[in-house]
Structure formats: structure tokens, C-alpha cells
Design an enzyme around this catalytic site. Structure first.
Site, PDB file in Angstrom:
ATOM      1  N   GLU A 214      -7.355  -6.384   5.929  1.00  0.00           N
ATOM      2  CA  GLU A 214      -7.123  -5.857   4.591  1.00  0.00           C
ATOM      3  C   GLU A 214      -5.978  -6.564   3.851  1.00  0.00           C
ATOM      4  O   GLU A 214      -6.096  -6.868   2.677  1.00  0.00           O
ATOM      5  CB  GLU A 214      -6.843  -4.373   4.685  1.00  0.00           C
ATOM      6  CG  GLU A 214      -7.423  -3.634   3.526  1.00  0.00           C
ATOM      7  CD  GLU A 214      -7.697  -2.186   3.835  1.00  0.00           C
ATOM      8  OE1 GLU A 214      -6.785  -1.521   4.350  1.00  0.00           O
ATOM      9  OE2 GLU A 214      -8.809  -1.740   3.558  1.00  0.00           O
TER      10      GLU A 214
ATOM     11  N   HIS B  92     -13.460   1.551   0.063  1.00  0.00           N
ATOM     12  CA  HIS B  92     -13.442   0.417   1.016  1.00  0.00           C
ATOM     13  C   HIS B  92     -14.032  -0.852   0.388  1.00  0.00           C
ATOM     14  O   HIS B  92     -14.505  -1.740   1.102  1.00  0.00           O
ATOM     15  CB  HIS B  92     -14.296   0.708   2.275  1.00  0.00           C
ATOM     16  CG  HIS B  92     -13.725   1.724   3.201  1.00  0.00           C
ATOM     17  ND1 HIS B  92     -14.530   2.591   3.915  1.00  0.00           N
ATOM     18  CD2 HIS B  92     -12.465   2.013   3.563  1.00  0.00           C
ATOM     19  CE1 HIS B  92     -13.788   3.373   4.669  1.00  0.00           C
ATOM     20  NE2 HIS B  92     -12.516   3.037   4.478  1.00  0.00           N
TER      21      HIS B  92
ATOM     22  N   ARG C  55      -2.484  -2.192  -3.504  1.00  0.00           N
ATOM     23  CA  ARG C  55      -3.742  -1.502  -3.239  1.00  0.00           C
ATOM     24  C   ARG C  55      -3.771  -0.229  -4.072  1.00  0.00           C
ATOM     25  O   ARG C  55      -2.852   0.587  -4.019  1.00  0.00           O
ATOM     26  CB  ARG C  55      -3.819  -1.153  -1.759  1.00  0.00           C
ATOM     27  CG  ARG C  55      -5.092  -0.455  -1.461  1.00  0.00           C
ATOM     28  CD  ARG C  55      -5.310  -0.253  -0.007  1.00  0.00           C
ATOM     29  NE  ARG C  55      -6.562   0.453   0.139  1.00  0.00           N
ATOM     30  CZ  ARG C  55      -6.994   0.900   1.270  1.00  0.00           C
ATOM     31  NH1 ARG C  55      -6.302   0.710   2.363  1.00  0.00           N
ATOM     32  NH2 ARG C  55      -8.145   1.540   1.339  1.00  0.00           N
TER      33      ARG C  55
ATOM     34  N   ARG D  18     -13.186  13.355   8.942  1.00  0.00           N
ATOM     35  CA  ARG D  18     -13.959  13.834   7.790  1.00  0.00           C
ATOM     36  C   ARG D  18     -15.411  14.083   8.190  1.00  0.00           C
ATOM     37  O   ARG D  18     -15.979  13.329   8.980  1.00  0.00           O
ATOM     38  CB  ARG D  18     -13.942  12.810   6.660  1.00  0.00           C
ATOM     39  CG  ARG D  18     -12.585  12.571   6.063  1.00  0.00           C
ATOM     40  CD  ARG D  18     -12.715  11.755   4.767  1.00  0.00           C
ATOM     41  NE  ARG D  18     -11.445  11.191   4.399  1.00  0.00           N
ATOM     42  CZ  ARG D  18     -11.195   9.886   4.332  1.00  0.00           C
ATOM     43  NH1 ARG D  18     -12.142   9.003   4.588  1.00  0.00           N
ATOM     44  NH2 ARG D  18      -9.997   9.457   4.001  1.00  0.00           N
TER      45      ARG D  18
ATOM     46  N   ASN E 239       0.877  -1.173   0.000  1.00  0.00           N
ATOM     47  CA  ASN E 239       0.000   0.000   0.000  1.00  0.00           C
ATOM     48  C   ASN E 239       0.914   1.222   0.000  1.00  0.00           C
ATOM     49  O   ASN E 239       1.458   1.603   1.033  1.00  0.00           O
ATOM     50  CB  ASN E 239      -0.881  -0.044   1.252  1.00  0.00           C
ATOM     51  CG  ASN E 239      -1.892   1.086   1.270  1.00  0.00           C
ATOM     52  OD1 ASN E 239      -1.862   1.980   0.431  1.00  0.00           O
ATOM     53  ND2 ASN E 239      -2.784   1.044   2.240  1.00  0.00           N
TER      54      ASN E 239
END
Ligand code: ADP
Length: 405
Positions: free
Chosen positions: A384, A179, A90, A240, A7
């Protein structure tokens, strides 16, 4: 079979080496502060963590450091890099072109580059990682695993914004969702735990971590999701805002004399749980403050739960019912009080939580609803790195089958 999962961000590279047969994470690590005076290299091998300060000038140095450490006689887990069978990268944005994880070739790279304008902070460093690792690890498949791909099954009615159509046509302004790997994995896992065929289930998945998103998974396909053109839309998150009236942007620009960039910084980095509570973006800290009587902390958690509940109601309406609600990621897996607040009052939908189970999901195979609850509620840990490794293998296998036929 060992799969390297990468990632690659703008100033950090996260990585794991996964043994796909045993599903074990052999090594997990991160190179942080790339390009700064003192970069940090942290690696956990078989539960033992080591941290070093090193100079990492750029991503190439970082990736070489990672490969060297995997082979290091003292801390490594492989003798030779030929033991790595494939690399899963990713990639945040696959736009409308990728509906599943895809083996990378030059054309795939071009398409990812095309979508850099939609994810300017993410796709370019993702591409840097891909380009360098294809050089350093040639001859093995590299696979792009997209955050957006699972949501490509959303119908037009869910993905179009009610703004002039030309902006969709000209620039691809539409809802994409993120996601995706997590929503796909936990919905399939939930069906497996319930011993039901996913093709007959209506599932609402709640990924509640630093970033939060809710997805309506109708018979295995994402039909709507709360994040949109960017990850800023939807429920409130650590920092956020999630959904707000867009007019607030113009208003704040006027009264606070702020630029658009400054406002987006506020909405992305200083809003959500942090902005509301003034305490932290971390639910654990906020809960502590709320328990000691801090009203803003309390209301921050209430608002998170309230807005997740609204999405659950909306998605039950979208799918014409719901059979299972799944919680995952840092908050979803650990904060039983948030799960309780979300499910409170949803009895009319057929949701009855069992509080004992809710506090010990692992003892109940993740099923935290009461025996007589029509809607099953589950906690499914998302991993993940493992999911990306599995998607990588799946994409490689599919590509090989296509080549044979
Ligand atoms: P990311 O989206 O970065 O992968 P995670 O899924 O790890 O994030 O979620 C991180 C968040 O999960 C933390 O900021 C915190 O709010 C929450 N969290 C983690 N552990 C706990 C816990 N034990 N109790 C409550 N919240 C937790």
C-alpha cells in the site's frame, strides 16, 4: 525522489518514506494511542525496529514527532525536510467527485469535508493530517489518494441500491467500494506479469486482509466491487459480517434489546471470522484451531472461501467471462489453503490450480494456476505505501502537464 506517505486515523498515524526510484521503503512507522497517557512510537529503519513510549497530545504533536525522527541524526534517513518531494495522504472517501488521486488545494479539502458524513470515522482524521502537514511541509505538493476513486467507473446498475431513489439523490446513498488503490495496482501488476494488455483482460481481484473485498476489473476499469456504501458490505472479514439480511438488525434489536449503535458495533467489530469462530479474527489462529478439530473454526474458514467463490461466479457472469483471478493482502498472499478452497470446483469456469505452485507462488512469479488452466490465477503482493507513493507521483506529474498546456 522521496515521497512521504501518511495514513492518519483517529488515534494513530501510520507513515512511510518511499524512495520512488528504487521503490524502497526507507522508513516505516506508526504513532499509536494519540491523546492517551502513554502513546507508542514505533519505527522501522532499514529492517531495524525501535519502539518508544512518548506523550503525544494530539495529531500535530504526532506529525512533528514523525518529521523530527526522519531528520534525527541517530535514527533518521534525511538531513533536511526539503528532501521530501511530495506527500501522499490516504483518504478513505472521495464520494462521486474524485475518479483518481488528486493534488490537494482548498477546494479539494472542502470536497473531502463534504464526504465526512459518509465516512465519519475516517475522513475527519484524514483531513486533520492533511491540514497540519500542509502547514508543516509547505511548498510541496500534497496528494489525496482515495480508497473509493478506482471504483468510480462502476455503472449505475452496479452502484445503485434497490431502495427509494430519493435517498441516492438526497444523501448519496449508493455503493462506493473501497481498497481501490490495491485493486488497481494488483490488476495492473497481474497484466504485466502475464505480459498482456490490461485493456484486453477480464480480471477478478480478491483483496483478502483484515478487510476483504472482491472487484471485477473489466479491461482495466472497476465495473463492480463487493464493498458498498461502507466497507461492511460484501464477503465476511476479520470482524465484519459482510452481506447479511438487513432484517437481522431489527430482529436483534428486539430480542436482545440493543440499540442501533450496539448492533453496528457487533456487525463491524464482533462478526465475520471472529464472530463465527469465537477464536480470533486472525486466519492463522483460526487455522490452528480448525486443524485441532474445532468445528466453528473450520466452518468460519469454509464460509469465507464459499462467499468469495460466490462473488467470483457473480463477477465472471457480470463481465461475461474471466481471464485472471488475483489474490492479495494478508490472507490472499499467505493462506494457500484458503486459495485452494476458493478455487476448488471452479474448473467449469476454466480454473485449474497447481497445488505445488499454490504453495510457493514466489517461485513462479506469482502464477499459481496449472499450465493448462484457461483462467490464470495469481498471487500479487500489495504494498500500500508504495502504491500510494506511485499514485502521488502520477497525480503530481499529471497536474504539472495540465499546467503546461
Ligand atoms: P490489513 O487489511 O489490516 O492491511 P493485512 O492485509 O495485513 O491487513 O491482513 C491481515 C490478516 O492477514 C491477518 O489478520 C491474518 O488473518 C492474515 N494473515 C497474515 N499473515 C498470514 C499468514 N501467514 N497465514 C494466514 N493468514 C495470514
Amino acid at each position: 525522489m522521496k515521497i512521504l506517505v501518511i495514513n492518519c486515523g483517529s488515534s494513530s498515524i501510520k507513515y512511510s518514506l518511499i524512495d520512488i526510484e528504487s521503490e524502497e521503503t526507507l522508513v516505516q512507522g506508526i504513532v499509536e494511542k494519540i491523546g492517551e497517557e502513554h502513546s507508542i512510537f514505533r519505527q522501522r529503519v532499514l529492517g531495524r525496529e525501535v519502539e518508544r513510549r512518548v506523550k503525544v497530545r494530539n495529531h500535530k504533536d504526532g506529525l512533528k514527532l514523525i518529521l523530527d525522527s526522519l531528520k534525527s541524526p541517530s535514527t533518521g534517513v534525511i538531513r533536511d525536510q526539503s528532501e521530501i518531494s511530495a506527500v501522499g495522504h490516504r483518504v478513505v472517501h472521495g464520494g462521486s467527485d474524485f475518479v483518481e488521486s488528486t493534488v490537494i488545494d482548498d477546494k479539494v479539502i472542502e470536497t473531502i469535508r463534504k464526504y465526512s458524513s459518509l465516512a465519519p470515522l475516517h475522513n475527519p482524521p484524514n483531513l486533520t493530517g492533511i491540514t497540519i502537514l500542509r502547514e508543516l511541509l509547505p511548498g510541496i505538493p500534497h496528494v489525496a489518494v482515495f480508497d473509493t476513486a478506482f471504483h468510480q467507473t462502476m455503472p449505475e446498475v452496479a452502484y445503485l441500491y434497490p431502495i427509494p431513489y430519493e435517498y441516492y439523490e438526497k444523501y448519496g446513498v449508493r455503493r462506493y467500494g473501497f481498497h481501490g488503490v490495491s485493486h488497481r495496482y494488483v490488476s495492473h501488476k497481474a497484466a504485466e506479469i502475464l505480459r498482456r494488455d490490461i485493456r484486453e483482460l477480464k480480471i477478478i481481484t480478491c483483496h483478502l486482509g483484515n478487510g476483504c473485498s472482491i472487484t471485477a476489473v473489466d479491461r482495466g476499469r472497476s465495473v463492480d466491487t463487493s464493498m458498498g456504501f461502507t466497507p461492511l458490505e460484501g464477503v465476511p472479514m476479520g470482524t465484519r459480517s459482510g452481506d447479511i439480511d438487513p432484517s437481522i438488525i431489527q430482529f436483534l434489536a428486539d430480542v436482545e434489546n440493543l440499540t442501533l449503535n450496539e448492533i453496528y458495533e457487533i456487525l463491524n467489530k464482533r462478526s465475520g471470522l471472529l464472530g463465527l469462530s469465537g477464536v480470533s479474527n486472525d486466519v492463522r489462529e483460526i487455522k490452528k484451531a480448525a486443524d485441532s478439530g474445532d468445528h466453528r473454526a473450520e466452518i468460519a474458514l469454509e464460509i469465507l472461501a464459499y462467499r468469495v467463490k460466490k462473488y467470483i461466479g457473480a463477477y465472471a457472469a457480470v463481465m461475461g467471462g474471466v481471464d485472471a483471478i488475483v489474490f492479495t493482502a494478508g490472507i490472499g498472499e499467505n493462506a494457500h489453503y484458503i486459495r485452494s478452497k476458493i478455487c476448488e470446483g471452479l474448473e467449469f469456469l476454466g480454473v485449474i490450480l497447481d497445488e505445488d505452485r499454490n504453495r510457493n507462488p514466489a517461485e513462479w512469479n506469482g502464477v499459481i494456476s496449472a499450465e493448462n488452466s484457461r483462467v490464470k490465477v495469481l498471487v500479487v503482493p500489495t504494498r500500500e505505501d508504495l502504491i500510494i507513493a506511485k499514485e502521488t507521483l502520477e497525480a503530481v506529474t499529471k497536474a504539472e502537464e495540465r499546467r503546461k498546456t
